[in-house]
Design an enzyme around this catalytic site. Sequence first.
Site, PDB file in Angstrom:
ATOM      1  N   LYS A  25       0.829  -1.209   0.000  1.00 41.48           N
ATOM      2  CA  LYS A  25       0.000   0.000   0.000  1.00 41.48           C
ATOM      3  C   LYS A  25       0.867   1.264   0.000  1.00 41.48           C
ATOM      4  CE  LYS A  25      -2.049  -1.125   3.878  1.00 41.48           C
ATOM      5  NZ  LYS A  25      -1.366  -2.424   4.141  1.00 41.48           N
ATOM      6  N   ARG A  53      -9.932   0.563   8.460  1.00 36.64           N
ATOM      7  CA  ARG A  53      -9.482  -0.791   8.792  1.00 36.64           C
ATOM      8  C   ARG A  53     -10.522  -1.570   9.563  1.00 36.64           C
ATOM      9  NH1 ARG A  53      -3.503   0.332   8.584  1.00 36.64           N
ATOM     10  NH2 ARG A  53      -2.441  -1.630   8.914  1.00 36.64           N
ATOM     11  N   ARG A 105      11.435  -5.228   5.431  1.00 39.56           N
ATOM     12  CA  ARG A 105      11.134  -3.820   5.096  1.00 39.56           C
ATOM     13  C   ARG A 105      12.066  -2.863   5.833  1.00 39.56           C
ATOM     14  NH1 ARG A 105       5.102  -1.762   5.439  1.00 39.56           N
ATOM     15  NH2 ARG A 105       5.126  -2.742   7.492  1.00 39.56           N
ATOM     16  N   ARG A 111      11.044  -0.589  11.323  1.00 35.30           N
ATOM     17  CA  ARG A 111       9.959  -0.277  12.255  1.00 35.30           C
ATOM     18  C   ARG A 111       9.956  -1.259  13.425  1.00 35.30           C
ATOM     19  NH1 ARG A 111       4.700   0.281   8.531  1.00 35.30           N
ATOM     20  NH2 ARG A 111       3.837  -0.853  10.308  1.00 35.30           N
ATOM     21  N   ARG A 125      -0.707  -9.018  13.368  1.00 32.47           N
ATOM     22  CA  ARG A 125      -1.312  -8.030  12.452  1.00 32.47           C
ATOM     23  C   ARG A 125      -2.085  -8.715  11.328  1.00 32.47           C
ATOM     24  NH1 ARG A 125       4.104  -5.088  11.543  1.00 32.47           N
ATOM     25  NH2 ARG A 125       3.176  -3.995   9.787  1.00 32.47           N
TER      26      ARG A 125
HETATM   27  P1  ADP Z   1       2.184  -1.845   3.254  1.00 34.14           P
HETATM   28  O1  ADP Z   1       2.186  -0.328   3.233  1.00 34.14           O
HETATM   29  O2  ADP Z   1       0.998  -2.414   2.551  1.00 34.14           O
HETATM   30  O3  ADP Z   1       2.349  -2.404   4.629  1.00 34.14           O
HETATM   31  P2  ADP Z   1       4.793  -1.609   1.892  1.00 34.14           P
HETATM   32  O4  ADP Z   1       4.485  -0.800   0.683  1.00 34.14           O
HETATM   33  O5  ADP Z   1       5.489  -0.931   3.000  1.00 34.14           O
HETATM   34  O6  ADP Z   1       3.442  -2.337   2.422  1.00 34.14           O
HETATM   35  O7  ADP Z   1       5.630  -2.890   1.420  1.00 34.14           O
HETATM   36  C1  ADP Z   1       6.140  -3.826   2.373  1.00 34.14           C
HETATM   37  C2  ADP Z   1       7.546  -4.251   1.955  1.00 34.14           C
HETATM   38  O8  ADP Z   1       7.465  -5.089   0.794  1.00 34.14           O
HETATM   39  C3  ADP Z   1       8.462  -3.102   1.596  1.00 34.14           C
HETATM   40  O9  ADP Z   1       9.758  -3.421   2.040  1.00 34.14           O
HETATM   41  C4  ADP Z   1       8.405  -3.042   0.062  1.00 34.14           C
HETATM   42  O10 ADP Z   1       9.641  -2.581  -0.485  1.00 34.14           O
HETATM   43  C5  ADP Z   1       8.143  -4.492  -0.320  1.00 34.14           C
HETATM   44  N1  ADP Z   1       7.228  -4.634  -1.465  1.00 34.14           N
HETATM   45  C6  ADP Z   1       6.176  -3.837  -1.790  1.00 34.14           C
HETATM   46  N2  ADP Z   1       5.541  -4.282  -2.897  1.00 34.14           N
HETATM   47  C7  ADP Z   1       6.215  -5.421  -3.282  1.00 34.14           C
HETATM   48  C8  ADP Z   1       6.054  -6.337  -4.380  1.00 34.14           C
HETATM   49  N3  ADP Z   1       5.059  -6.202  -5.276  1.00 34.14           N
HETATM   50  N4  ADP Z   1       6.929  -7.375  -4.437  1.00 34.14           N
HETATM   51  C9  ADP Z   1       7.915  -7.515  -3.514  1.00 34.14           C
HETATM   52  N5  ADP Z   1       8.116  -6.681  -2.481  1.00 34.14           N
HETATM   53  C10 ADP Z   1       7.284  -5.637  -2.352  1.00 34.14           C
HETATM   54  P1  ADP Z   2       1.045  -1.863   7.701  1.00 32.09           P
HETATM   55  O1  ADP Z   2       0.671  -1.268   6.406  1.00 32.09           O
HETATM   56  O2  ADP Z   2       2.382  -2.491   7.698  1.00 32.09           O
HETATM   57  O3  ADP Z   2      -0.028  -2.736   8.289  1.00 32.09           O
HETATM   58  P2  ADP Z   2       0.545   0.710   8.969  1.00 32.09           P
HETATM   59  O4  ADP Z   2       1.676   1.646   8.930  1.00 32.09           O
HETATM   60  O5  ADP Z   2      -0.597   0.943   8.067  1.00 32.09           O
HETATM   61  O6  ADP Z   2       1.169  -0.738   8.809  1.00 32.09           O
HETATM   62  O7  ADP Z   2      -0.030   0.626  10.466  1.00 32.09           O
HETATM   63  C1  ADP Z   2       0.814   0.401  11.561  1.00 32.09           C
HETATM   64  C2  ADP Z   2      -0.020   0.288  12.830  1.00 32.09           C
HETATM   65  O8  ADP Z   2      -0.699   1.530  13.066  1.00 32.09           O
HETATM   66  C3  ADP Z   2      -1.122  -0.763  12.799  1.00 32.09           C
HETATM   67  O9  ADP Z   2      -0.662  -2.060  13.164  1.00 32.09           O
HETATM   68  C4  ADP Z   2      -2.106  -0.191  13.823  1.00 32.09           C
HETATM   69  O10 ADP Z   2      -1.675  -0.433  15.157  1.00 32.09           O
HETATM   70  C5  ADP Z   2      -2.000   1.309  13.573  1.00 32.09           C
HETATM   71  N1  ADP Z   2      -2.988   1.776  12.555  1.00 32.09           N
HETATM   72  C6  ADP Z   2      -2.719   2.299  11.336  1.00 32.09           C
HETATM   73  N2  ADP Z   2      -3.850   2.615  10.697  1.00 32.09           N
HETATM   74  C7  ADP Z   2      -4.868   2.283  11.529  1.00 32.09           C
HETATM   75  C8  ADP Z   2      -6.297   2.347  11.448  1.00 32.09           C
HETATM   76  N3  ADP Z   2      -6.920   2.817  10.338  1.00 32.09           N
HETATM   77  N4  ADP Z   2      -7.010   1.895  12.496  1.00 32.09           N
HETATM   78  C9  ADP Z   2      -6.414   1.427  13.607  1.00 32.09           C
HETATM   79  N5  ADP Z   2      -5.098   1.332  13.752  1.00 32.09           N
HETATM   80  C10 ADP Z   2      -4.319   1.756  12.733  1.00 32.09           C
END
Ligand code: ADP
Ligand code: ADP
Length: 213
Positions: A13, A88, A127, A160, A171
């Site tokens: 995302k 979420r 990541r 992180r 998660r």
């Molecule tokens: P999210 O915001 O949904 O948690 P991220 O965009 O931070 O996910 O991506 C999670 C990790 O996976 C990052 O280290 C990113 O560089 C990697 N990543 C993202 N998209 C892909 C993909 N299509 N294939 C492989 N690795 C990916």
């Molecule tokens: P990822 O994409 O890797 O799941 P995020 O950066 O989106 O991680 O979120 C990290 C943490 O922040 C989540 O595990 C949760 O604790 C909190 N968080 C983020 N967005 C929300 C939301 N919309 N509602 C509740 N908690 C949230």
Amino acid sequence: MKVILMGPPGAGKGTQARQIAEKYRIPQLSTGDMLRAAVKAGTPVGLKAKSAMESGSLVTDDIVVGIIADRTQEADCKNGYLLDGFPRTLAQAEALDTMLAQRKQAIDKVIDIRCDDEPLVGRITGRRTCSQCGEGYHLQFKPTKKSGVCDKCGGSLTQRADDNEATVRSRLAVYHQQTAPLIDYYRKQGNFSSVDGMQGMDQVLASLCAILG
Ligand code: ADP
Ligand code: ADP
Ligand code: ZN
């Protein structure tokens, strides 16, 4: 243009949202980024959110709904925005709909990035993020040229606190229990699509852009 980008943790995302925001000139509103900034700054919201984030559970709906209600009123959101990581829960989705209806606005598109669970664990534990410019990397899938140093700005990379295997598994469980039901919620509203998130990053971006037009 108001867009929601959905998907499990690690789906891509943030990676995709940054590129779409740049291409379509709309801000990326990541509740995760905003909450991490609040924790770092030690604000009242940050103090309330910290322990939930560390354990991989969700921050309360009223906190994130409040953040989004305020942020979407700022000037840069006039021509739209991209929601990354919000809503979420069903309660958040309903609060968003109520808020938009009061403003006589609506979400244009909801896109889910579909992924299998097991590969997500490796994506999240590998990541890394630039501490200076926020650019995202991955030890295997998007390595920097020089180990630990951002290609874009030379900043140092950080991991992180919640990106460890145990927290990732909780998660993912939280995602299936509380967030995945939103797929049906939005499918019924008729503006829902999904893309295959197991493709390479560039293909995922192309699939998203094909939907966004
Ligand atoms: P999210 O915001 O949904 O948690 P991220 O965009 O931070 O996910 O991506 C999670 C990790 O996976 C990052 O280290 C990113 O560089 C990697 N990543 C993202 N998209 C892909 C993909 N299509 N294939 C492989 N690795 C990916
Ligand atoms: P990822 O994409 O890797 O799941 P995020 O950066 O989106 O991680 O979120 C990290 C943490 O922040 C989540 O595990 C949760 O604790 C909190 N968080 C983020 N967005 C929300 C939301 N919309 N509602 C509740 N908690 C949230
Ligand atoms: Zn950087």
